[in-house]
Design a protein around this motif. Sequence first.
Motif, PDB file in Angstrom:
ATOM      1  N   GLY A  39     -44.249   0.889 -13.553  1.00 29.37           N
ATOM      2  CA  GLY A  39     -42.906   0.679 -13.023  1.00 29.37           C
ATOM      3  C   GLY A  39     -42.695  -0.739 -12.552  1.00 29.37           C
ATOM      4  N   TRP A  40     -41.432  -1.088 -12.389  1.00 30.52           N
ATOM      5  CA  TRP A  40     -41.062  -2.385 -11.838  1.00 30.52           C
ATOM      6  C   TRP A  40     -40.159  -2.164 -10.631  1.00 30.52           C
ATOM      7  CZ3 TRP A  40     -42.502  -7.331 -13.128  1.00 30.52           C
ATOM      8  CH2 TRP A  40     -43.292  -7.464 -14.279  1.00 30.52           C
ATOM      9  N   PHE A  51     -36.363   0.012  -6.614  1.00 32.83           N
ATOM     10  CA  PHE A  51     -36.789   0.381  -7.959  1.00 32.83           C
ATOM     11  C   PHE A  51     -35.919  -0.309  -9.003  1.00 32.83           C
ATOM     12  CE2 PHE A  51     -38.401   2.817 -11.355  1.00 32.83           C
ATOM     13  CZ  PHE A  51     -37.354   3.357 -12.080  1.00 32.83           C
ATOM     14  N   ALA A  54     -38.999   2.117 -15.018  1.00 30.45           N
ATOM     15  CA  ALA A  54     -40.352   2.615 -15.210  1.00 30.45           C
ATOM     16  C   ALA A  54     -40.472   3.230 -16.590  1.00 30.45           C
ATOM     17  CB  ALA A  54     -40.707   3.643 -14.139  1.00 30.45           C
ATOM     18  N   CYS A 100     -44.834  -5.320 -10.470  1.00 29.13           N
ATOM     19  CA  CYS A 100     -45.269  -4.280 -11.384  1.00 29.13           C
ATOM     20  C   CYS A 100     -46.131  -3.298 -10.599  1.00 29.13           C
ATOM     21  CB  CYS A 100     -46.073  -4.916 -12.516  1.00 29.13           C
ATOM     22  SG  CYS A 100     -46.712  -3.763 -13.731  1.00 29.13           S
ATOM     23  N   LEU A 106     -43.621   9.485 -13.503  1.00 26.98           N
ATOM     24  CA  LEU A 106     -42.414   8.682 -13.670  1.00 26.98           C
ATOM     25  C   LEU A 106     -41.545   8.871 -12.430  1.00 26.98           C
ATOM     26  CD1 LEU A 106     -41.022   6.897 -15.858  1.00 26.98           C
ATOM     27  CD2 LEU A 106     -39.730   8.938 -16.487  1.00 26.98           C
ATOM     28  N   TYR A 113     -46.477   5.145  -6.597  1.00 24.99           N
ATOM     29  CA  TYR A 113     -47.294   4.161  -7.294  1.00 24.99           C
ATOM     30  C   TYR A 113     -48.468   3.731  -6.415  1.00 24.99           C
ATOM     31  CZ  TYR A 113     -43.475   4.182 -10.587  1.00 24.99           C
ATOM     32  OH  TYR A 113     -42.542   4.588 -11.501  1.00 24.99           O
TER      33      TYR A 113
END
Length: 126
Positions: A39-40, A51, A54, A100, A106, A113
């Motif tokens: 994800g970013w 967010f 992802a 990142c 997800l 994360y």
Amino acid sequence: QVQLVESGGGLVQAGGSLRLSCAASGRIFSSYAMGWFLGWFRQAPGKEREFVAAIGWSDTMKQYADSVKGRFTISRDNAKNTVYPQMNSLKPEDTAVYYCAAGSRLSGSSRSYDYWGQGTQVTVSS
């Protein structure tokens, strides 16, 4: 461990484009790469981390923040364990440090994360 190295940040004018990249490595990641979601997130000065997008192993597993839908596209090269957010039609409000992250599902929540990169600065001038 999982190591994440971001690159591709920089200064761009409003309306321009940038492509970031995040290369994942490490024994834990490589042992089951298809199980990791990348994800970013981004964080602007004085604001909370938010967010961006992802992606999972399959190209069909993607999620975007409403603020970037239609402008950003995330892709993943599984052979290189690298994820690429292509950022188009950039706006000054996209200015932030982009991070990142790797997790096991997800999700748009940073709590999902487990590993994070150091971040790369994106600055969009008006």
